[in-house]
Design a protein around this motif. Structure first.
Motif, short mmCIF file in Angstrom:
data_model
loop_
_atom_site.label_atom_id
_atom_site.label_comp_id
_atom_site.label_asym_id
_atom_site.label_seq_id
_atom_site.Cartn_x
_atom_site.Cartn_y
_atom_site.Cartn_z
N ASN A 1 0.81 -1.16 -0.24
CA ASN A 1 -0.06 0.04 0.79
C ASN A 1 0.82 1.28 -0.21
OD1 ASN A 1 0.62 -1.04 2.92
ND2 ASN A 1 -0.04 0.79 3.07
N PRO A 2 0.57 2.29 -0.18
CA PRO A 2 0.89 3.82 -0.48
C PRO A 2 1.66 4.31 0.92
CG PRO A 2 -0.39 3.33 -2.52
CD PRO A 2 -0.68 2.62 -1.62
N VAL A 3 3.24 5.03 1.03
CA VAL A 3 2.69 5.58 2.07
C VAL A 3 2.85 6.72 2.24
CG1 VAL A 3 4.71 6.25 3.77
CG2 VAL A 3 5.13 3.27 3.11
N GLU A 4 2.30 7.48 3.17
CA GLU A 4 1.84 9.24 2.83
C GLU A 4 2.88 9.75 3.01
OE1 GLU A 4 -0.70 10.68 6.11
OE2 GLU A 4 -2.01 8.29 6.25
N ARG A 5 3.18 10.60 2.43
CA ARG A 5 3.84 11.74 2.10
C ARG A 5 4.55 11.65 3.93
NH1 ARG A 5 3.63 17.28 -0.94
NH2 ARG A 5 2.44 17.95 1.11
N SER A 6 3.52 12.04 4.93
CA SER A 6 4.30 12.34 6.29
C SER A 6 4.86 10.65 6.72
CB SER A 6 2.98 12.18 6.89
OG SER A 6 2.02 11.27 6.97
N GLY A 7 4.75 9.78 5.92
CA GLY A 7 5.59 9.31 6.68
C GLY A 7 4.88 7.69 7.12
N LYS A 8 3.48 7.45 7.21
CA LYS A 8 2.28 6.77 7.62
C LYS A 8 2.07 6.01 6.93
CE LYS A 8 1.49 9.52 11.94
NZ LYS A 8 0.13 10.59 12.43
N GLY A 9 1.65 5.02 7.15
CA GLY A 9 1.30 3.47 6.53
C GLY A 9 -0.08 3.53 6.48
N ARG A 10 -0.69 2.97 5.22
CA ARG A 10 -2.61 2.57 6.17
C ARG A 10 -2.64 1.49 7.10
NH1 ARG A 10 -6.47 2.21 2.02
NH2 ARG A 10 -8.52 1.12 2.69
N PRO A 11 -3.41 2.26 8.12
CA PRO A 11 -3.78 1.10 8.92
C PRO A 11 -4.31 -0.52 8.88
CG PRO A 11 -4.27 3.23 9.46
CD PRO A 11 -4.27 3.45 7.58
N ARG A 12 -4.63 -1.89 10.12
CA ARG A 12 -4.79 -2.73 10.01
C ARG A 12 -4.85 -2.71 8.65
NH1 ARG A 12 -9.03 -2.86 13.69
NH2 ARG A 12 -10.28 -4.06 12.43
N VAL A 13 -3.85 -3.41 8.14
CA VAL A 13 -3.50 -4.09 7.04
C VAL A 13 -2.97 -5.58 7.53
CG1 VAL A 13 -2.09 -4.74 5.01
CG2 VAL A 13 -2.42 -2.12 5.33
N PHE A 14 -2.33 -5.72 8.41
CA PHE A 14 -1.95 -6.48 8.58
C PHE A 14 -3.09 -7.34 9.49
CE2 PHE A 14 0.20 -9.38 11.75
CZ PHE A 14 1.72 -9.95 10.85
N TYR A 15 -3.64 -6.74 10.32
CA TYR A 15 -4.91 -7.43 10.78
C TYR A 15 -5.68 -8.08 9.57
CZ TYR A 15 -9.13 -7.35 13.25
OH TYR A 15 -10.10 -8.03 14.10
N ASP A 16 -6.17 -7.77 8.77
CA ASP A 16 -6.67 -7.90 7.96
C ASP A 16 -6.68 -9.25 6.98
OD1 ASP A 16 -9.02 -6.21 8.08
OD2 ASP A 16 -8.03 -4.22 7.10
N VAL A 17 -5.35 -8.93 6.27
CA VAL A 17 -4.30 -9.99 5.48
C VAL A 17 -3.89 -11.31 6.86
CG1 VAL A 17 -2.26 -10.21 4.44
CG2 VAL A 17 -3.19 -8.69 4.34
N THR A 18 -4.20 -10.93 7.92
CA THR A 18 -3.49 -12.30 8.78
C THR A 18 -5.08 -13.03 9.27
OG1 THR A 18 -4.59 -10.71 10.92
CG2 THR A 18 -1.90 -11.80 9.75
N LEU A 19 -6.14 -11.91 8.95
CA LEU A 19 -7.82 -13.20 9.35
C LEU A 19 -8.25 -13.80 8.28
CD1 LEU A 19 -10.74 -12.43 10.52
CD2 LEU A 19 -11.14 -10.19 9.18
N ALA A 20 -7.78 -12.83 6.60
CA ALA A 20 -8.31 -13.82 5.30
C ALA A 20 -7.58 -14.99 5.68
CB ALA A 20 -7.92 -12.81 4.49
N LEU A 21 -5.99 -14.98 6.47
CA LEU A 21 -5.57 -16.32 5.86
C LEU A 21 -6.08 -17.41 7.39
CD1 LEU A 21 -1.53 -15.14 5.23
CD2 LEU A 21 -3.47 -16.57 3.87
N LYS A 22 -6.65 -17.18 7.83
CA LYS A 22 -7.21 -17.43 8.86
C LYS A 22 -8.23 -17.98 8.40
CE LYS A 22 -8.71 -17.17 14.50
NZ LYS A 22 -9.18 -16.69 15.06
N ILE A 23 -9.09 -17.40 8.48
CA ILE A 23 -10.19 -17.83 7.30
C ILE A 23 -10.00 -18.64 6.34
CG2 ILE A 23 -12.61 -17.23 5.85
CD1 ILE A 23 -12.31 -14.65 7.25
N LEU A 24 -8.95 -18.56 5.92
CA LEU A 24 -8.77 -20.17 4.87
C LEU A 24 -7.76 -20.75 5.49
CD1 LEU A 24 -7.51 -17.73 2.42
CD2 LEU A 24 -9.74 -18.85 1.59
N GLY A 25 -7.63 -21.30 6.71
CA GLY A 25 -7.25 -22.29 6.92
C GLY A 25 -5.41 -22.36 6.66
#
Length: 419
Positions: A342-366
């Motif tokens: 995901n793109p990083v803001e010019r302020s240096g911050k990344g998008r929130p909750r990406v790690f949360y959502d990806v690990t949730l998706a993989l958990k759903i898939l087992g």
């Protein structure tokens, strides 16, 4: 003119279950304030369903109606209010205000080292606890040992800024050990040291993988199926530029497919391009898409009349709306690797909750995660935050098959986009 801090951010819960919560912000304006507010709202697992905001360049008034992305998600509204207050210019009794001191320095970085027996969904369960505790994951290193143990290194910052206290650290470790139960082995939490620097050397991406990751287009058929709509596809965003309606502002009339974090993506793009939004209205989602009206100016207070500037602005906005995240599954030697960027803001911050959502998706898939890391990668146009996951083979979903890889990218993308 004194403004009590309690009146800067007001949160009014819905009168009945299922009704949205109204968040109003009434404070001095600053560049990128709307983006900062929407980022925190997204970080708390909330979706903006409609909104109105206006500013004269010195003072702003914002009203957003929000609801949790999932009905089971619990929101600490008092903590959300405090976080929103932290990015608002402080009220010091005069019309011109200074930034709060907390914004001028980076929050302290802590290392959470957690060891336990491996199992499916473990990484997401840990991530969920950290999210509920208002920790932001800055870097992560996950390693699986031959004897079936997992060692997780989370480099985190604390949204509540309380990790300097022994109680906050002890309570965090105790909660992790309690929630994860018998699989827990050890938990340590302390200020990060030299080990953080060792993770800055993010392994480079092969040119072919870089090309595929950063130049991919969204899968039209998958997105159509997810949205179940025929009138407008997700890889379509219509923007009408109007310089006739307002004598001082350029009007952008936007129509695009709805998705999680949509307004954050628009404001992030505007902030990075130094576009000032004087007035905006976000309509409710209708049949899977939204309409927005934005009255904008350049930083010099002028309208955007140059056709080339209009083209560049619309191009960046469409990219942010259509394709804010990149997802691919590829080979890493003999292993299967999932990459999300995901793109990083010019302020240096990344998008929130990406790690949360990806690990949730993989958990759903087992699917179990053998190792994971977060790093930054720069292309000619921007900096990206890249999440890399080495996946364990699954008897139910053989990772070598094209069908399985398509299923993984589809599930991860849908979870990230809220479809």
């Amino acid at each position: 003119m004194d403004i009590p801090s309690d009146d800067v951010v007001l949160i009014q819960l819905g009168n009945a279950p299922g009704q949205p919560t109204e968040i109003s912000v009434n404070c001095p304006d600053k560049a990128g304030l709307g983006c900062d507010l929407c980022r925190i709202i997204l970080e708390f697992g909330l979706c903006i369903i409609r909104g109105d905001f206006s500013t004269d360049g010195r003072w702003c008034y914002i009203v957003l109606w929000v609801e949790p992305n999932t009905s089971s998600y619990r929101v600490d509204w008092e903590s959300l209010k405090n976080r929103l207050l932290s990015v608002c210019p402080s009220c010091l009794g005069s019309y011109y205000f200074t930034q709060p001191s907390s914004n001028s320095s980076q929050p302290s970085l802590y290392l959470l080292k957690y060891s336990c027996l491996d199992r499916k969904g473990l990484l997401h369960d840990v991530t969920k606890i950290l999210s509920e505790l208002e920790f932001t994951i800055q870097r992560v290193k996950v390693m699986t040992t031959p004897d079936g143990r997992v060692v997780d290194l989370f480099f985190i910052t604390d949204g509540m800024e309380l990790l300097h206290t022994k109680k906050r650290r002890d309570d965090t470790c105790e909660l992790l050990m309690t929630v994860l139960g018998e699989s827990s082995i050890s938990c340590e939490l302390q200020l990060a040291g030299p080990e953080y620097e060792s993770l800055q050397g993010f392994s480079s991406l092969p040119p072919a993988i870089e090309e595929e990751l950063f130049n991919q287009l969204p899968n039209k058929e998958d997105c159509l199926q997810a949205l179940s709509m025929q009138t407008m596809t997700v890889n379509t965003a219509a923007i009408i530029v109007d310089n006739k309606l307002s004598p001082a502002h350029t009007l952008l009339q936007i129509k695009c497919a709805d998705q999680k974090g949509l307004f954050y993506d628009i404001l992030r793009t505007s902030k990075d391009l130094d576009i000032q939004i004087a007035y905006g209205r976000i309509s409710s989602s209708v049949k899977g898409y939204r309409e927005m009206d934005l009255f904008i100016q350049l930083t010099d207070g002028k309208k955007i009349v140059d056709p080339k500037q209009q083209t560049v602005l619309c191009s960046h906005l469409k990219e942010g709306m259509i394709h804010p995240l990149r997802v691919i599954v590829t080979n890493r030697g003999p292993d299967t690797e999932l990459l999300v960027a995901n793109p990083v803001e010019r302020s240096g911050k990344g998008r929130p909750r990406v790690f949360y959502d990806v690990t949730l998706a993989l958990k759903i898939l087992g699917i179990c995660i053998f190792s994971a890391e977060i790093g930054r990668h720069s292309t000619s146009e921007r900096q990206w935050e890249v999440y890399r996951f080495l996946l364990d083979e699954s008897p139910e979903l053989p990772l070598a098959s094209t069908r399985a890889r398509s299923q993984i990218t589809d599930r991860v993308r849908k979870t990230l986009m809220g479809w």
